[in-house]
Design a protein around this motif. Structure first.
Motif, PDB file in Angstrom:
ATOM      1  N   SER A 161      43.793   3.754 124.324  1.00  0.00           N
ATOM      2  CA  SER A 161      43.306   2.645 123.500  1.00  0.00           C
ATOM      3  C   SER A 161      44.124   2.508 122.223  1.00  0.00           C
ATOM      4  N   THR A 169      35.291   5.601 123.943  1.00  0.00           N
ATOM      5  CA  THR A 169      36.257   6.166 122.999  1.00  0.00           C
ATOM      6  C   THR A 169      35.573   7.288 122.229  1.00  0.00           C
ATOM      7  N   HIS A 226      41.147   7.781 124.817  1.00  0.00           N
ATOM      8  CA  HIS A 226      41.285   7.365 123.418  1.00  0.00           C
ATOM      9  C   HIS A 226      42.751   7.116 123.068  1.00  0.00           C
ATOM     10  N   ASP A 256      38.558  12.465 127.719  1.00  0.00           N
ATOM     11  CA  ASP A 256      38.153  11.630 126.583  1.00  0.00           C
ATOM     12  C   ASP A 256      39.346  11.345 125.689  1.00  0.00           C
ATOM     13  N   HIS A 257      40.077  12.405 125.397  1.00  0.00           N
ATOM     14  CA  HIS A 257      41.254  12.250 124.543  1.00  0.00           C
ATOM     15  C   HIS A 257      42.280  11.321 125.188  1.00  0.00           C
TER      16      HIS A 257
END
Length: 363
Positions: free
Chosen positions: A76, A34, A73, A69-70
């Protein structure tokens, strides 16, 4: 305790050593990374303040970009929105901040299914939702609507529109209602969306918010109505919801005079608005405003007043006579034709010419 690592190195560690934390040596329940966006922002700020060139992002060993990555994230956070209220609130607050600060994060929500996952905590009975959670999710919708590619997806989603309507009616925070109206304003930048939103019944609740809301919420409601009324059918809907009477009442109370006169001028091109203006005594009221506003900084107020008067003059013979009688005594329009801005002068002269023609035909 949260641990922060450079992505490329922690990814290599996880690939080589499996699911073991390099600091605690504990077995990890998963290996999903994250990104710490807030730490990234703090580093960027520090570099900017100290004149240090920010190093370019390091690609991980699979060549994935920051966008991935975004995306991880985001997933999540969407998962957290299905858990306890405290975790929902934490996730919603972070989504609100990320969609405000990081434009690329907004692009991840261009899919109706993703939006539905985000809105899970907002059930049809919105009043039962935690006010803070409600506010953060509606504000996230507003932030998402800023991205052009999201506007159509949001407007075509019936649940989104229904939730915005519920939020306008909602007795929660002022900011929730205000941001719901602001989201409608943002989505209404697209012509097709104005038709969809206008048919949804939202106009009634924008007019209600304009009548009873706090000044910030009233301003957003007025802006949303103004944008929606670029579409002619929405002008009729707005008038039918009693907007003309509400607007005149607010102007009498010196509330948002500039913004509301601009909205009234836009509405006045609809025949129903002219009828409502006449029925609620707008003519003497508008003439009084023209005489009161001597400050040159208020030229737009005078311009919109004379635009409305011009429309009334050309559509109602009796009121044209009333305007002519007032002009003979006060010369208000003659003065405006000499000293107003270019549009105000043009409209004032058009009224004066119409009055002259009417007088010549009756003499």
């Amino acid at each position: 305790m949260v641990q922060n690592f450079d992505r490329a190195f922690i990814q290599r560690w996880l690939n080589e050593v499996r699911r073991i934390c390099p600091k605690t040596q504990q077995v990890l329940s998963h290996s999903i990374l994250t990104p710490n966006c807030f730490l990234q922002n703090m580093i960027s700020l520090w570099c900017k303040e100290h004149g240090v060139e920010l190093p370019k992002p390091v690609w991980d060993i699979h060549g994935e970009k920051l966008a991935e990555d975004h995306r991880l994230h985001m997933r999540s956070l969407l998962y957290k929105l299905s858990l306890s209220v405290s975790e929902q609130k934490e996730a919603a607050k972070e989504l609100r901040q990320l969609t405000k600060r990081i434009p690329t994060f907004r692009t991840l929500f261009g899919d109706s299914e993703v939006i539905q996952l985000m809105l899970r905590p907002l059930s049809p009975g919105t009043a039962s939702v935690d006010p803070e959670l409600h506010e953060d999710l509606i504000t996230t919708l507003l932030n998402l609507s800023i991205h052009d590619n999201n506007k159509r997806v949001l407007a075509e989603d019936e649940k989104v529109i229904s939730l915005l309507i519920e939020s306008l009616k909602y007795s929660g925070t002022v900011e929730t209602r205000s941001n719901a109206a602001a989201a409608i304003f943002s989505m209404s930048a697209i012509d097709a969306n104005r038709h969809i939103i206008g048919k949804s019944g939202v106009i009634k609740y924008l007019v209600d918010l304009l009548e009873e809301g706090h000044p910030p919420a009233m301003r957003d409601a007025a802006s949303a109505l103004f944008k929606l009324c670029y579409t002619h059918e929405n002008k009729g809907r707005t008038v039918r919801e009693g907007a003309v009477q509400v607007i005149l009442g607010k102007i009498v109370d010196h509330v948002l005079v500039d913004e509301l006169l601009a909205l009234l001028a836009l509405l006045s091109s609809h025949h129903m608005a002219v009828e409502a203006l006449v029925n609620h005594g707008a003519v003497p009221f508008l003439l009084d405003i023209l005489r009161e506003k001597e400050n040159t900084s208020e030229e737009r107020i005078k311009e919109n007043c004379v635009v409305i008067l011009c429309t009334i003059c050309f559509n109602d013979r009796e009121k044209r006579r009333e305007i002519g009688e007032d002009e003979m005594v006060n010369g208000t329009l003659y003065e405006l034709a000499q000293r107003g801005n270019s549009r105000a002068q043009r409209k004032a002269r058009a009224i004066l010419e119409s009055l002259h023609v009417s007088q010549a035909s009756t003499s």
